[in-house]
Design a protein around this motif. Sequence first.
Motif, PDB file in Angstrom:
ATOM      1  N   THR A 261       0.841  -1.206   0.000  1.00  0.00           N
ATOM      2  CA  THR A 261       0.000   0.000   0.000  1.00  0.00           C
ATOM      3  C   THR A 261       0.877   1.257   0.000  1.00  0.00           C
ATOM      4  OG1 THR A 261      -1.608  -1.234   1.294  1.00  0.00           O
ATOM      5  CG2 THR A 261      -1.917   1.153   1.176  1.00  0.00           C
ATOM      6  N   ARG A 262       0.623   2.115  -1.003  1.00  0.00           N
ATOM      7  CA  ARG A 262       1.425   3.337  -1.132  1.00  0.00           C
ATOM      8  C   ARG A 262       0.670   4.493  -0.488  1.00  0.00           C
ATOM      9  NH1 ARG A 262       5.428   2.679  -4.777  1.00  0.00           N
ATOM     10  NH2 ARG A 262       5.473   4.885  -5.363  1.00  0.00           N
ATOM     11  N   THR A 263       1.150   4.896   0.667  1.00  0.00           N
ATOM     12  CA  THR A 263       0.377   5.796   1.528  1.00  0.00           C
ATOM     13  C   THR A 263       0.827   7.249   1.502  1.00  0.00           C
ATOM     14  OG1 THR A 263      -0.079   3.970   3.013  1.00  0.00           O
ATOM     15  CG2 THR A 263      -0.339   6.141   3.927  1.00  0.00           C
ATOM     16  N   LEU A 264      -0.192   8.124   1.481  1.00  0.00           N
ATOM     17  CA  LEU A 264       0.041   9.556   1.638  1.00  0.00           C
ATOM     18  C   LEU A 264      -0.392   9.960   3.039  1.00  0.00           C
ATOM     19  CD1 LEU A 264      -1.458  11.298  -1.528  1.00  0.00           C
ATOM     20  CD2 LEU A 264       0.956  10.907  -1.014  1.00  0.00           C
TER      21      LEU A 264
ATOM     22  N   ALA B 119      -8.998  13.790  -1.862  1.00  0.00           N
ATOM     23  CA  ALA B 119      -8.413  12.458  -2.044  1.00  0.00           C
ATOM     24  C   ALA B 119      -9.238  11.636  -3.040  1.00  0.00           C
ATOM     25  CB  ALA B 119      -8.314  11.743  -0.704  1.00  0.00           C
ATOM     26  N   VAL B 120     -10.559  11.690  -2.880  1.00  0.00           N
ATOM     27  CA  VAL B 120     -11.448  10.943  -3.787  1.00  0.00           C
ATOM     28  C   VAL B 120     -11.256  11.440  -5.218  1.00  0.00           C
ATOM     29  CG1 VAL B 120     -13.850  10.474  -4.413  1.00  0.00           C
ATOM     30  CG2 VAL B 120     -13.181  10.455  -2.011  1.00  0.00           C
ATOM     31  N   ASP B 121     -11.236  12.764  -5.388  1.00  0.00           N
ATOM     32  CA  ASP B 121     -11.102  13.348  -6.723  1.00  0.00           C
ATOM     33  C   ASP B 121      -9.753  13.024  -7.360  1.00  0.00           C
ATOM     34  OD1 ASP B 121     -13.633  14.329  -6.569  1.00  0.00           O
ATOM     35  OD2 ASP B 121     -13.064  16.364  -5.998  1.00  0.00           O
ATOM     36  N   ALA B 122      -8.749  12.752  -6.527  1.00  0.00           N
ATOM     37  CA  ALA B 122      -7.431  12.406  -7.058  1.00  0.00           C
ATOM     38  C   ALA B 122      -7.338  10.905  -7.360  1.00  0.00           C
ATOM     39  CB  ALA B 122      -6.348  12.820  -6.064  1.00  0.00           C
ATOM     40  N   GLY B 123      -8.457  10.195  -7.121  1.00  0.00           N
ATOM     41  CA  GLY B 123      -8.496   8.780  -7.486  1.00  0.00           C
ATOM     42  C   GLY B 123      -8.060   7.820  -6.396  1.00  0.00           C
ATOM     43  N   ILE B 124      -7.898   8.313  -5.175  1.00  0.00           N
ATOM     44  CA  ILE B 124      -7.476   7.430  -4.073  1.00  0.00           C
ATOM     45  C   ILE B 124      -8.653   6.583  -3.610  1.00  0.00           C
ATOM     46  CG2 ILE B 124      -6.690   7.439  -1.660  1.00  0.00           C
ATOM     47  CD1 ILE B 124      -4.591   9.274  -2.456  1.00  0.00           C
ATOM     48  N   LYS B 125      -8.386   5.300  -3.383  1.00  0.00           N
ATOM     49  CA  LYS B 125      -9.476   4.375  -3.057  1.00  0.00           C
ATOM     50  C   LYS B 125      -9.531   3.988  -1.585  1.00  0.00           C
ATOM     51  CE  LYS B 125     -10.766   4.140  -7.368  1.00  0.00           C
ATOM     52  NZ  LYS B 125     -11.740   5.166  -7.753  1.00  0.00           N
ATOM     53  N   MET B 126      -8.498   4.347  -0.829  1.00  0.00           N
ATOM     54  CA  MET B 126      -8.452   3.963   0.588  1.00  0.00           C
ATOM     55  C   MET B 126      -8.124   5.206   1.415  1.00  0.00           C
ATOM     56  SD  MET B 126      -8.597   1.396   2.639  1.00  0.00           S
ATOM     57  CE  MET B 126      -8.379   1.397   4.389  1.00  0.00           C
ATOM     58  N   ILE B 127      -9.133   5.669   2.170  1.00  0.00           N
ATOM     59  CA  ILE B 127      -8.973   6.912   2.927  1.00  0.00           C
ATOM     60  C   ILE B 127      -9.232   6.655   4.409  1.00  0.00           C
ATOM     61  CG2 ILE B 127      -9.845   9.276   3.211  1.00  0.00           C
ATOM     62  CD1 ILE B 127     -10.916   8.803   0.197  1.00  0.00           C
TER      63      ILE B 127
ATOM     64  N   GLU C 133       3.032  12.020  -8.841  1.00  0.00           N
ATOM     65  CA  GLU C 133       4.466  11.814  -8.611  1.00  0.00           C
ATOM     66  C   GLU C 133       4.780  10.475  -7.943  1.00  0.00           C
ATOM     67  OE1 GLU C 133       6.955  13.826  -9.612  1.00  0.00           O
ATOM     68  OE2 GLU C 133       5.443  15.104 -10.589  1.00  0.00           O
ATOM     69  N   THR C 134       3.903  10.018  -7.076  1.00  0.00           N
ATOM     70  CA  THR C 134       4.255   8.864  -6.229  1.00  0.00           C
ATOM     71  C   THR C 134       3.413   7.616  -6.496  1.00  0.00           C
ATOM     72  OG1 THR C 134       2.688   9.399  -4.475  1.00  0.00           O
ATOM     73  CG2 THR C 134       4.843  10.468  -4.362  1.00  0.00           C
ATOM     74  N   LYS C 135       2.363   7.756  -7.301  1.00  0.00           N
ATOM     75  CA  LYS C 135       1.413   6.661  -7.540  1.00  0.00           C
ATOM     76  C   LYS C 135       0.795   6.167  -6.227  1.00  0.00           C
ATOM     77  CE  LYS C 135       3.275   4.953 -11.883  1.00  0.00           C
ATOM     78  NZ  LYS C 135       4.501   5.803 -11.962  1.00  0.00           N
ATOM     79  N   ALA C 136       0.548   7.093  -5.326  1.00  0.00           N
ATOM     80  CA  ALA C 136      -0.068   6.737  -4.034  1.00  0.00           C
ATOM     81  C   ALA C 136      -1.462   6.182  -4.279  1.00  0.00           C
ATOM     82  CB  ALA C 136      -0.140   7.962  -3.137  1.00  0.00           C
ATOM     83  N   ASN C 137      -1.868   5.186  -3.467  1.00  0.00           N
ATOM     84  CA  ASN C 137      -3.227   4.648  -3.597  1.00  0.00           C
ATOM     85  C   ASN C 137      -3.994   4.628  -2.271  1.00  0.00           C
ATOM     86  OD1 ASN C 137      -1.843   2.603  -2.383  1.00  0.00           O
ATOM     87  ND2 ASN C 137      -2.074   1.121  -4.041  1.00  0.00           N
TER      88      ASN C 137
ATOM     89  N   GLY D 276     -16.260   4.399  -5.657  1.00  0.00           N
ATOM     90  CA  GLY D 276     -15.639   3.098  -5.411  1.00  0.00           C
ATOM     91  C   GLY D 276     -14.506   3.144  -4.400  1.00  0.00           C
ATOM     92  N   ALA D 277     -14.505   4.167  -3.561  1.00  0.00           N
ATOM     93  CA  ALA D 277     -13.451   4.275  -2.558  1.00  0.00           C
ATOM     94  C   ALA D 277     -13.957   3.779  -1.210  1.00  0.00           C
ATOM     95  CB  ALA D 277     -12.982   5.718  -2.439  1.00  0.00           C
ATOM     96  N   ARG D 278     -13.017   3.540  -0.295  1.00  0.00           N
ATOM     97  CA  ARG D 278     -13.376   3.178   1.065  1.00  0.00           C
ATOM     98  C   ARG D 278     -12.856   4.245   2.001  1.00  0.00           C
ATOM     99  NH1 ARG D 278     -15.128  -0.523   3.788  1.00  0.00           N
ATOM    100  NH2 ARG D 278     -15.025  -2.180   2.248  1.00  0.00           N
ATOM    101  N   MET D 279     -13.720   4.642   2.944  1.00  0.00           N
ATOM    102  CA  MET D 279     -13.282   5.588   3.957  1.00  0.00           C
ATOM    103  C   MET D 279     -13.395   4.911   5.311  1.00  0.00           C
ATOM    104  SD  MET D 279     -14.847   9.304   4.841  1.00  0.00           S
ATOM    105  CE  MET D 279     -14.305  10.217   6.275  1.00  0.00           C
ATOM    106  N   ILE D 280     -12.340   5.000   6.128  1.00  0.00           N
ATOM    107  CA  ILE D 280     -12.390   4.489   7.500  1.00  0.00           C
ATOM    108  C   ILE D 280     -12.351   5.697   8.433  1.00  0.00           C
ATOM    109  CG2 ILE D 280     -11.175   3.144   9.268  1.00  0.00           C
ATOM    110  CD1 ILE D 280     -10.301   1.238   7.078  1.00  0.00           C
ATOM    111  N   GLY D 281     -13.259   5.734   9.415  1.00  0.00           N
ATOM    112  CA  GLY D 281     -13.370   6.860  10.321  1.00  0.00           C
ATOM    113  C   GLY D 281     -14.503   7.755   9.903  1.00  0.00           C
ATOM    114  N   PRO D 282     -14.566   8.966  10.374  1.00  0.00           N
ATOM    115  CA  PRO D 282     -13.553   9.704  11.142  1.00  0.00           C
ATOM    116  C   PRO D 282     -13.557   9.346  12.626  1.00  0.00           C
ATOM    117  CG  PRO D 282     -15.493  11.080  10.861  1.00  0.00           C
ATOM    118  CD  PRO D 282     -15.770   9.779  10.135  1.00  0.00           C
ATOM    119  N   ASN D 283     -12.728  10.119  13.370  1.00  0.00           N
ATOM    120  CA  ASN D 283     -12.603   9.931  14.810  1.00  0.00           C
ATOM    121  C   ASN D 283     -12.204   8.492  15.125  1.00  0.00           C
ATOM    122  OD1 ASN D 283     -12.702  10.386  17.548  1.00  0.00           O
ATOM    123  ND2 ASN D 283     -14.923  10.329  17.698  1.00  0.00           N
TER     124      ASN D 283
END
Lengths: 380, 326
Positions: free
Chosen positions: B9-12, B85-93, B63-67, B116-123
Amino acid sequence: MKIHEYQAKQIFAEAGIPVPPGKVATSPLEAYTIAEELNKPVMVKSQVHVGGRGKAGGIKYAESAEAAKVLAQKILGMDIKGLTVKKVLVTAAEDIISESYVGIILDRATKRPVIMVSPAGGVDIEQVAKDTPEKIFKLAVDPEQGLRAYQARDLASKLYRDMSQVRQAADIIMKLYKVFWDVDSSLVEINPLVTTPGGNVVALDAKLNVDDNGLFRQGDIAKMRDIDSEDPAEVEAREADLSFVKLDGSIGCIVNGAGLAMATMDLVKRYGGDPANFLDIGGSSSPQKVLSAFKIILADPNVKAILINIFGGITRCDDVARGIVDAFKEFKPEVPVVVRLTGTNEKEAAKILKAVNLPAGETLDEVVKKAIELAGVERE
Amino acid sequence: MSIFINKKTRTLIQGITGRDGSFHAEQMKNYGTNVVGGVTPGKGGTKVAGIPVFNTVAEAVKETKANATVVYVPPAFAVDAVYEAVDAGIKMIVCITEGVPANDMMKVYPYVKAHGARMIGPNCPGLISVDEAKMGIMPGNICKKGSVGVVSRSGTLTYEAIWALTLAGMGQTTCIGIGGDQVIGTNFIDCLEAFQADRATKSIVMLGEIGGSDEEDAAKFIKKYVTKPVVSFIAGQTAPPGKRMGHAGAIISGGSGLAADKIVALNKAGIPVAGSPTEIPVLLMEALKTKKVAKSTAKKPVAKKAAAKPKKKVAKKTTKKTTKKK
C-alpha cells in the motif's frame, strides 16, 4: 448540545415557520408584562432540558396576565426531574383542532436525515412508534439532492386532508429541513404541530439539538448554551477540555479514551462497586488535564476512592504520572488512589509515582478490585 | 495476509506538517509502512521525516502513484481533504480527525461510495496490518503477527484488547478502529466481510459500545455469513441514557442503543460476549477449540448432527457464564 424551546422557536421563526408569539421571562413580573403585551390568554411553559414538562406541572394555561404572574411564581424554582426551572416561556395560547408530529433526525443506519411525520402528535413519539408504528411515516432524504417539494407534500398529506393545510405543512417541512442543515442539527422536532380553528398550521412546540461537532461554525447557537441548566462539574470539565459525565457511585474514574473509560466503569460495576463518573482525559496527555480531573472528582463528596487507568499509546504514561504527582502536591487527596499505567513510557512513570508511594502497572482487573476494596464498598 | 492494507500500500499523509501529522508520519514510517508522500497546501517541495511534501493530493498521486491516504487535517477542513483524495483517485482513505460535523459526513459518504473508494473513520485510530503497514495512530508495539482479526469502535479499548490477545499468545492479522462517530465510512459488517474472506484470519474480535444498532446488525450478519469464530465485548453497560459518553456516537437515545440489547442480540447469534477485556482471549480460545471439534467430526457425514449439538451446548455455556459474572 440542547437549546431551550424559546431559543428553538426563535430559530424556527427566523426560518419562516409559524410559531405563536411569546417571550421568555425569569421573574413573575416579567411574565405579567409579557402576558399583558400579548393581550390574550397565554401558556406559561417551564424551560428545562427534559421531556414530560407538562406532566410534571411545568406547563400551565393562564386566562389573564395576573394569572400568568401567579403561575410563573409557582413554576419558577420548581424542580422537574432534578432540574430547577429558571426561565419560563410566556406564549399566546392557541385553540387547537388537531395535533400532529413532525421531526427530522440523523439516522445512523442509512447515514441520511430521516423525516418522520405522524397524525398522532402531542404525545411521546417513541411511545407511538412502539404502540402504533403504522401511524408514523418516514422518509430518508438523499443529502446530496436535498428534499423535493413533492416529497414534503407527500409527507404533509399523511397529516391533513385539507389541501390548504397540506400546503402549509409541506412548507413547514421544507423550512424545517433547511433549519436542520443550516444549524448543524442532529434533531429538530415540532410536537405538536397544530391546526387552529382558523385553519392555520402552527408549531406549538419546538425542540432542536445541535451536533457538538458543528458548534465551531455555529457561533450564535453556541452562545445559546444555558450553563445554569447543566451540572456544574460537567461545565468545569468541558472548560478543561475533558469528557465528563457525573454518576452516583463512589469510585472516581480517570481514564484515557472514551471506550476504555466506559469499559473501566463497567468493570467497577462488575466487581461490585459503582462508578462516580465517566471521565476521558483524551489523547494528549498534558499533566494539566490530570490535575483538572483530580479537582473535579475530589469535589464530589460521594467519591471514596479514585481509580486511574491509562493505556499509553499516544498518551505517554510518564506525562500522566507527572500530573498525578502534581495533583497529590496540590490537593493532598484524602481518599485512596489506585493507579494502572501501562504502555508507552510505563517504566519512567513507575519511577515518578514512587515519589508519592503509588504502585503502578498491575492488570486492569486487579486495580479495579483494589479500588473497590479501598473504597470500602460491601461486596454483594 | 491481512485486510484493506499491506506492505505494498502506497500511503500519503494529508496534514503531514501539522503536530499530529508529522509525529505519526515518522511512527508509520518506522513501523515499515510504505509512506510515499505528504500533502499540505503551501508546503510543497519541503520534507517531513524524509518524506516529500506536495501542495495537492493530485500532484502527490501523479508523482508517487499513491493509492491510500491518512487524513490528520483539523475538523473544519477534514471533509474537504477527503473530497480532494477521492477526486485524485485514491481508493483507501483513513480519517483520524476527531470532531467532524455529522452533516458533512452524511454528504461525503455517498460521494466516497459512488467513486468506489473506502473511507475508515472519522474519529478513529486507523488500522494496522501486523508487521506490514499501519495507517493511523495505533501503537504498533502491542501487536503480534497472528490469525485474529480485530475490529472496534474505540481507540484505547482496542489497544487493551489487542494487548490481552498478544499476552495470551494470540497474534493478529489486521486491527481496525472504525471510529466513534454517528456517521462513519466503514462499519462492522464491512470489516467482518473482509475478515471472513481473508485466508490468514482464523477468528475475529469485535469491540462495540453503546449507541446506534451496528452491533445488532453485525450479529445478524455473522449468523448468516461468518463461519469463523467471533468473540465480542460491549462497552457502556453502566452508561446513563441521554448522555454522550465521549464519542459522538456513544449515546443511548430514546431507549435504543443500550449495551444490554446488544449483548442479547450477540448471544442470540451464538457470539460469546466477554465481561472484561482480559476475558476476550479466553473466550476466543474456547470458541476456536469448539470449532475444531465440530470441524473434525463434521468430516463424516453421519457424525454431522452429533457434532452440531455439543457446539451449541458450549456456546450456551459461555453465554451463561458471561451473564452470571456481570
